[in-house]
Design a protein around this motif. Structure first.
Motif, PDB file in Angstrom:
ATOM      1  N   ASN A  61       0.790   1.866 -10.993  1.00  0.00           N
ATOM      2  CA  ASN A  61       0.455   0.780 -12.412  1.00  0.00           C
ATOM      3  C   ASN A  61      -1.384   0.810 -12.444  1.00  0.00           C
ATOM      4  N   PHE A  62      -1.974   0.003 -11.935  1.00  0.00           N
ATOM      5  CA  PHE A  62      -3.401  -0.529 -12.049  1.00  0.00           C
ATOM      6  C   PHE A  62      -3.560   0.830 -12.340  1.00  0.00           C
ATOM      7  N   THR A  97       1.794  -1.676  -2.190  1.00  0.00           N
ATOM      8  CA  THR A  97       2.373  -0.718  -2.620  1.00  0.00           C
ATOM      9  C   THR A  97       1.946   0.266  -3.658  1.00  0.00           C
ATOM     10  N   ASP A 110       2.107   0.331  -7.026  1.00  0.00           N
ATOM     11  CA  ASP A 110       1.041  -0.717  -8.137  1.00  0.00           C
ATOM     12  C   ASP A 110      -0.424  -0.653  -7.787  1.00  0.00           C
ATOM     13  N   VAL A 144       1.388  -6.239 -11.350  1.00  0.00           N
ATOM     14  CA  VAL A 144      -0.214  -5.435 -10.591  1.00  0.00           C
ATOM     15  C   VAL A 144      -0.064  -6.042  -9.089  1.00  0.00           C
ATOM     16  N   ILE A 145       0.640  -5.750  -8.491  1.00  0.00           N
ATOM     17  CA  ILE A 145       0.790  -6.713  -7.288  1.00  0.00           C
ATOM     18  C   ILE A 145      -0.841  -6.379  -6.210  1.00  0.00           C
ATOM     19  N   GLU A 146      -1.692  -7.545  -6.039  1.00  0.00           N
ATOM     20  CA  GLU A 146      -2.508  -6.951  -5.236  1.00  0.00           C
ATOM     21  C   GLU A 146      -2.378  -8.041  -4.139  1.00  0.00           C
ATOM     22  N   PHE A 176      -3.660  -2.943  -3.022  1.00  0.00           N
ATOM     23  CA  PHE A 176      -2.772  -3.142  -3.104  1.00  0.00           C
ATOM     24  C   PHE A 176      -1.753  -3.266  -2.574  1.00  0.00           C
ATOM     25  N   ASP A 179      -0.397 -11.225  -8.497  1.00  0.00           N
ATOM     26  CA  ASP A 179       0.114 -10.267  -9.814  1.00  0.00           C
ATOM     27  C   ASP A 179      -1.320 -10.529 -10.698  1.00  0.00           C
ATOM     28  N   SER A 180      -2.037  -9.342  -9.987  1.00  0.00           N
ATOM     29  CA  SER A 180      -3.329  -8.931 -11.060  1.00  0.00           C
ATOM     30  C   SER A 180      -2.974  -8.887 -12.622  1.00  0.00           C
ATOM     31  N   SER A 181      -2.189  -8.626 -13.503  1.00  0.00           N
ATOM     32  CA  SER A 181      -1.948  -9.360 -14.489  1.00  0.00           C
ATOM     33  C   SER A 181      -2.810 -10.908 -15.323  1.00  0.00           C
TER      34      SER A 181
END
Length: 186
Positions: free
Chosen positions: A84-85, A78, A81, A161-163, A76, A113-115
């Motif tokens: 949030n995950f 941050t 993130d 959610v930034i991976e 992730f 964005d893992s979304s």
């Protein structure tokens, strides 16, 4: 910010790990970089393979300068993130500890964005054109919330959610207590 970086500057990233585990890699059997699928959930395993297949297919053809999800460490960007995950997928991080890691030396990393994967994993049938568009948005670094996605004739929105897809060397620098949350509780 450019979402593909080739550098040697120190970078910090985050991962959810089992208490005695090393930094994460790719779990080919479950299609899930953050833990195993629930044993009774074979549909999820199939959806994971489906999502990963299409992202890798388009990466190889159109975005081959990016790290492959199959050969990169999935982390992730941050702590936010990672948290949030956990809020979106508590079962995948149950019993795991949040680890902060620092890069060492040269690396390649891209942020996504893992979304987009959550959208691909929904129980729907997507045309090849839609699969191309979703994969393209993912590899270009677009956020799901920027695009007007629809699911079951309604607007589908998910917070980003930034991976980080990381290729290089990482050193763990901090472990937190494992998450006490049970799946479904916050």
């Amino acid at each position: 910010m450019d979402h593909l970086i080739k550098d040697t500057a120190t970078l910090e990233l985050y991962a959810w790990l089992d208490p005695d585990a090393e930094l994460p890699g790719w779990d080919v059997l479950t299609g899930n970089p953050f833990g195993t699928s629930l044993p009774e959930d074979q549909f999820t395993t199939v959806q994971n393979y489906f999502a990963e297949y299409h992202l890798e297919y388009y990466r190889q053809r159109l975005y081959n300068n990016f790290p492959s999800r199959l050969h990169a460490l999935l982390l992730f960007a941050t702590r936010v993130d990672a948290e949030n995950f956990r809020a979106k997928h508590p079962g995948r991080v149950f019993g795991k500890t949040l680890v902060r890691a620092r890069s060492q030396g040269a690396y390649v990393v891209s942020f996504h964005d893992s979304s987009w994967l959550d959208y691909l994993r929904l129980p729907h049938s997507l045309s090849l054109t839609t699969l191309y568009e979703v994969s393209s948005h993912y590899w270009k670094g677009a956020l799901v919330e920027e695009i007007g996605l629809r699911f079951m004739n309604e607007r589908w929105r998910e917070p980003p959610v930034i991976e980080a897809l990381f290729q290089g060397t990482l050193e763990p620098i901090h472990r937190q207590q494992h998450t006490p949350w049970l799946p479904g509780f916050s």
